[in-house]
Design an enzyme around this catalytic site. Structure first.
Site, PDB file in Angstrom:
ATOM      1  N   CYS A 242       0.863  -1.104  -0.071  1.00  0.00           N
ATOM      2  CA  CYS A 242      -0.036  -0.105  -0.042  1.00  0.00           C
ATOM      3  C   CYS A 242       0.747   1.238   0.005  1.00  0.00           C
ATOM      4  CB  CYS A 242      -0.842  -0.019   1.172  1.00  0.00           C
ATOM      5  SG  CYS A 242      -1.720  -1.677   1.568  1.00  0.00           S
TER       6      CYS A 242
ATOM      7  N   ARG B 177       1.109   2.257  -6.054  1.00  0.00           N
ATOM      8  CA  ARG B 177       1.516   1.165  -4.862  1.00  0.00           C
ATOM      9  C   ARG B 177       0.331   0.291  -4.334  1.00  0.00           C
ATOM     10  NH1 ARG B 177       6.441   2.268  -2.564  1.00  0.00           N
ATOM     11  NH2 ARG B 177       6.126   0.821  -1.247  1.00  0.00           N
TER      12      ARG B 177
ATOM     13  N   TRP C 294      -3.874  -1.690  -0.937  1.00  0.00           N
ATOM     14  CA  TRP C 294      -3.909  -3.105  -1.726  1.00  0.00           C
ATOM     15  C   TRP C 294      -4.098  -4.165  -0.538  1.00  0.00           C
ATOM     16  CZ3 TRP C 294      -1.899  -7.928  -1.858  1.00  0.00           C
ATOM     17  CH2 TRP C 294      -1.820  -8.669  -3.155  1.00  0.00           C
TER      18      TRP C 294
ATOM     19  N   ASN D 291       0.933  -0.153   6.402  1.00  0.00           N
ATOM     20  CA  ASN D 291       1.546  -1.211   5.196  1.00  0.00           C
ATOM     21  C   ASN D 291       2.210  -2.474   6.008  1.00  0.00           C
ATOM     22  OD1 ASN D 291       0.819   0.769   3.308  1.00  0.00           O
ATOM     23  ND2 ASN D 291       3.239   1.176   2.720  1.00  0.00           N
ATOM     24  N   GLY D 292       1.923  -3.434   5.442  1.00  0.00           N
ATOM     25  CA  GLY D 292       2.345  -4.635   5.790  1.00  0.00           C
ATOM     26  C   GLY D 292       1.316  -5.567   6.536  1.00  0.00           C
TER      27      GLY D 292
ATOM     28  N   GLU E 140       9.790 -12.866 -20.106  1.00  0.00           N
ATOM     29  CA  GLU E 140       9.367 -11.365 -19.704  1.00  0.00           C
ATOM     30  C   GLU E 140       8.253 -10.839 -20.772  1.00  0.00           C
ATOM     31  OE1 GLU E 140       9.581  -9.503 -17.362  1.00  0.00           O
ATOM     32  OE2 GLU E 140       9.332  -7.380 -18.061  1.00  0.00           O
TER      33      GLU E 140
ATOM     34  N   LYS F  88       4.660  -9.380 -19.528  1.00  0.00           N
ATOM     35  CA  LYS F  88       4.332  -7.847 -19.888  1.00  0.00           C
ATOM     36  C   LYS F  88       2.744  -8.094 -20.219  1.00  0.00           C
ATOM     37  CE  LYS F  88       6.249  -5.849 -17.697  1.00  0.00           C
ATOM     38  NZ  LYS F  88       7.521  -6.355 -17.211  1.00  0.00           N
TER      39      LYS F  88
ATOM     40  N   GLU G 185       0.179  -9.238 -17.735  1.00  0.00           N
ATOM     41  CA  GLU G 185       0.062  -8.261 -16.529  1.00  0.00           C
ATOM     42  C   GLU G 185      -0.925  -6.964 -16.850  1.00  0.00           C
ATOM     43  OE1 GLU G 185       3.765  -6.902 -13.662  1.00  0.00           O
ATOM     44  OE2 GLU G 185       4.153  -7.048 -15.562  1.00  0.00           O
TER      45      GLU G 185
ATOM     46  N   HIS H  43       7.387 -30.474 -26.676  1.00  0.00           N
ATOM     47  CA  HIS H  43       7.335 -31.124 -25.395  1.00  0.00           C
ATOM     48  C   HIS H  43       5.791 -30.585 -24.984  1.00  0.00           C
ATOM     49  CE1 HIS H  43      11.303 -32.836 -25.897  1.00  0.00           C
ATOM     50  NE2 HIS H  43      11.666 -31.731 -26.073  1.00  0.00           N
TER      51      HIS H  43
ATOM     52  N   LYS I 151       2.829  -2.342  -7.297  1.00  0.00           N
ATOM     53  CA  LYS I 151       4.027  -2.000  -7.686  1.00  0.00           C
ATOM     54  C   LYS I 151       5.402  -2.645  -6.694  1.00  0.00           C
ATOM     55  CE  LYS I 151       7.211  -0.326 -10.613  1.00  0.00           C
ATOM     56  NZ  LYS I 151       7.125  -0.977 -11.802  1.00  0.00           N
TER      57      LYS I 151
HETATM   58  O1  M6R Z   1      10.906  -4.630  -7.109  1.00  0.00           O
HETATM   59  P1  M6R Z   1      11.022  -5.659  -7.784  1.00  0.00           P
HETATM   60  O2  M6R Z   1      12.056  -5.711  -8.820  1.00  0.00           O
HETATM   61  O3  M6R Z   1      11.536  -6.634  -6.546  1.00  0.00           O
HETATM   62  O4  M6R Z   1       9.782  -6.381  -8.067  1.00  0.00           O
HETATM   63  C1  M6R Z   1       9.700  -7.871  -8.555  1.00  0.00           C
HETATM   64  C2  M6R Z   1       8.471  -8.089  -9.167  1.00  0.00           C
HETATM   65  O5  M6R Z   1       7.364  -7.798  -8.108  1.00  0.00           O
HETATM   66  C3  M6R Z   1       8.069  -7.082 -10.303  1.00  0.00           C
HETATM   67  O6  M6R Z   1       9.185  -7.191 -11.242  1.00  0.00           O
HETATM   68  C4  M6R Z   1       6.706  -7.541 -11.016  1.00  0.00           C
HETATM   69  O7  M6R Z   1       6.988  -8.860 -11.449  1.00  0.00           O
HETATM   70  C5  M6R Z   1       6.568  -6.392 -12.059  1.00  0.00           C
HETATM   71  N1  M6R Z   1       4.872  -6.311 -11.880  1.00  0.00           N
HETATM   72  C6  M6R Z   1       6.634  -6.791 -13.176  1.00  0.00           C
HETATM   73  O8  M6R Z   1       6.264  -5.971 -14.339  1.00  0.00           O
END
Ligand code: M6R
Length: 608
Positions: free
Chosen positions: A2, A27, A74, A100-101, A481, A485, A488, A504, A603
């Site tokens: 958050c 966040r 969040w 947060n947490g 990756e 992307k 996500e 496979h 984030k």
């Molecule tokens: O802040 P970080 O690089 O440790 O975060 C890792 C992942 O949470 C982050 O890369 C996440 O997969 C992103 N949403 C990717 O776009």
């Protein structure tokens, strides 16, 4: 996950808090709330949904006061409802808490409190904090927070206001970042500097198990054992405009375009072309140990993990070091047994990812040395590693990581090159890698110049519900990756595979409605990739090839071709991934997705 922002100063708090929340919205964004104190009166409001909804509600409210706390959520415990949003309060509405947490012993604490007759109004773990602080309060808010910290287990960054103690805020951290900002309009406390960069670049990082009492004129920091701590301010490198759209429709697109600059920033001051050796000041403290290292483990999550996967191939090519790559969430539970002189490299944009932090703590306990590749200066991972290299990519606001991925790759190349030059690489080889690194920003701008072409491809295929991404060697992680992307931000199902694995299993899925993005540079894997493409075409699957410019063979074979400039093998992923980022971006745009704030994501993943 958050976002927290607190303010106490000489300006009306409401607008400052709302503005801070908007900058932190990336966040967490399922609900939000704020409370403003004016003497012994506290006005507060919470709302489900985006900050705009909270703003709409508080706009009509009379919220005087120059101090307050605010939160964007969040959800972890309890659905995103108004009751579960923060601030959480005690029944007398004396104590207001944002958090947060996760409070891990919250069930036990809640049961105990209920036995004492306390009624809970939310499903959150945070509510126990409000009750405990209220019970522990005997006129000194800092002491009440301290006593509460001794009762709770888990992680927290909290901001607290008490009706009986106007003119002060108390904040505390264990596991979740909190930064105090010092400005000429007063003091800020936030989970992220983005909330305050408009007002100040002077900050103090609160450390583990510390709390701060903050007033309009100053702040004091003390430990949970009430030991007072002196700490001087640091200057943050981020500018207010880094957190603005500057004419772009989305932060993600802005950050994709920034990559020509962020790559330059990752290289700036780090190249010695004549010697073919990079300079990395951040690793000087561990240089002797690094020279003796023959075994490394890269730990990371999500996109940063895929950077690590590319890194393994790069280290294999440039050094004599054995490199493993592990998801931090798995690594932390492995039975760890390291050979002597093992280095753990933690890669993390935020420097706060809970699993990555836990992984390095476990590795440290087992005697490994730690190196961080981190973007956020002063973040937990940057402080808990023995040495590190910063990305210098500036704030990344889009939830989907883009510019940090490419700067992580550049840094991995620099590190491998530096070590490799002390092992097996010749001067000529070192000089070549540096020359190619220097050429990257211009080459990357040629990929960006194809945005319209990539947009047209996205327009044609964005309604396909399943996609496959294929690559080999350095580009196998780019396939993963690229798929990440796309899923996500567009919510399209996508799989990233090593092309050799296609037969496979995934080949069973190929049909005319399932596009395959094939990353196919002219490297030693080229012919094998061409065979894969033939196999897909024989089953009438559409192929979008990311190929090297001028590749004639692919033009006759693939349905679409996105060209990237020629570069040495180890750097090709940096160009290929930008094509994948743009493709994902435009698919999400055609599907009208909330690109910078995709559903269910946040984030910075600061809980396990
Ligand atoms: O802040 P970080 O690089 O440790 O975060 C890792 C992942 O949470 C982050 O890369 C996440 O997969 C992103 N949403 C990717 O776009």
């Amino acid at each position: 996950m958050c976002g927290i922002v607190c303010y106490i100063g000489n300006k009306p708090a409401k607008q400052i808090l709302l503005e801070g929340l908007k900058r932190l919205e990336y966040r967490g964004y399922d609900s939000a709330g704020l409370a403003v104190q004016d003497g012994k009166k506290i006005s507060w409001q919470r709302a489900v949904g985006k900050i705009a909804e909270l703003e709409r509600r508080v706009n009509g409210m009379d919220m005087k006061g120059t101090s307050g706390i605010a939160h964007t959520r969040w959800a972890t415990h309890g659905e995103p409802t108004e009751e579960n949003a923060h601030p959480q309060v005690d029944p007398e509405q004396n104590v207001f808490v944002i958090h947060n947490g996760i409070i891990e012993n919250y069930h036990t604490l809640k049961r105990k409190l209920e036995k004492k007759g306390v009624e809970f109004r939310s499903e959150t773990d945070t509510e126990v904090l409000a009750h405990l602080i209220a019970m522990n309060f005997e006129g000194d808010l800092s002491q009440a927070v301290r006593n509460t910290m001794l009762q709770v287990e888990g992680t927290f960054g909290i901001g607290v206001m008490h009706r009986q103690t106007p003119g002060e805020l108390v904040v505390a951290r264990r596991g979740s970042p909190l930064i105090i900002g010092v400005s000429d309009v007063g003091h800020f406390v936030a989970s992220d500097v983005a909330a305050m960069v408009r007002y100040t670049d002077q900050v103090v990082h609160l450390q583990e198990n510390e709390l701060a009492r903050v007033t309009a004129d100053g702040f004091t920091i003390s430990t949970v054992q009430a030991k007072f701590v002196e700490r001087t301010t640091e200057t943050v490198e981020w500018q207010a405009e880094d957190a603005e759209l500057n004419g772009f429709p989305h932060f993600m697109l802005k950050e994709i375009y920034e990559q020509t600059m962020t790559i330059k920033n990752a290289l700036r001051g780090r190249l010695e072309p004549g010697e073919g050796v990079p300079k990395l000041g951040g690793i000087i403290p561990v240089w002797e140990r690094l020279m003796a290292c023959r075994h490394m483990v890269i730990v990371a999550c999500g996109t940063s993990y895929f950077a690590g996967c590319v890194g393994r191939y790069i280290f294999e090519k440039l050094t004599e070091i054995d490199v493993e790559v592990e998801l931090a969430s798995e690594f932390r539970y492995r039975k760890l047994n390291f050979p002597p002189n093992t280095f753990i490299i933690a890669i993390s944009q935020s420097g706060e990812t809970a699993d990555t932090l836990a992984a390095i703590r476990e590795a440290k306990r087992k005697g490994a040395s730690l190196l961080g590749i981190v973007n956020v200066v002063g973040s937990s991972i940057s402080r808990e590693t023995d040495a590190g290299i910063y990305n210098h990519a500036g704030p990344e606001i889009g939830v989907a990581s883009t510019k940090n991925f490419t700067s992580q790759l550049v840094i991995l190349v620099l590190l491998a090159l530096l070590l490799g030059r002390h092992q097996k690489l010749s001067l000529t080889e070192g000089v070549e890698v540096i020359r190619e690194l220097e050429s990257l920003p211009v080459k990357l701008s040629k990929v960006l110049a194809q945005a319209n072409h990539i947009e047209a491809i996205a327009q044609k295929y964005h309604k396909c519900n399943n996609w496959l991404f294929l690559g080999r060697k350095y580009n196998y992680p780019i396939a993963m990756e690229g798929a990440l992307k796309l899923k996500e931000i567009s919510y399209i199902h996508a799989e990233g595979y090593a092309a050799g694995e296609m037969k496979h299993g995934p080949i069973a899925l190929i049909n005319p409605q399932m596009p395959t993005v094939a990353i196919i540079p002219e490297d030693e894997m080229y012919e094998k990739m061409i065979s894969n493409i033939h196999e897909i075409k024989s089953r009438k699957g559409p192929v979008i090839a990311i190929a090297v410019e001028g590749d004639q063979k692919l033009k006759g074979l693939a349905d679409e071709v996105i060209e990237v400039p020629r570069v040495i093998d180890i750097l090709n992923p940096i160009l290929a991934v930008v094509a994948c980022q743009l493709l994902a971006y435009y698919c999400a745009k055609f599907l009208h997705r909330d690109i910078d704030k995709p559903r269910n994501l946040a984030k910075s993943v600061t809980v396990e």
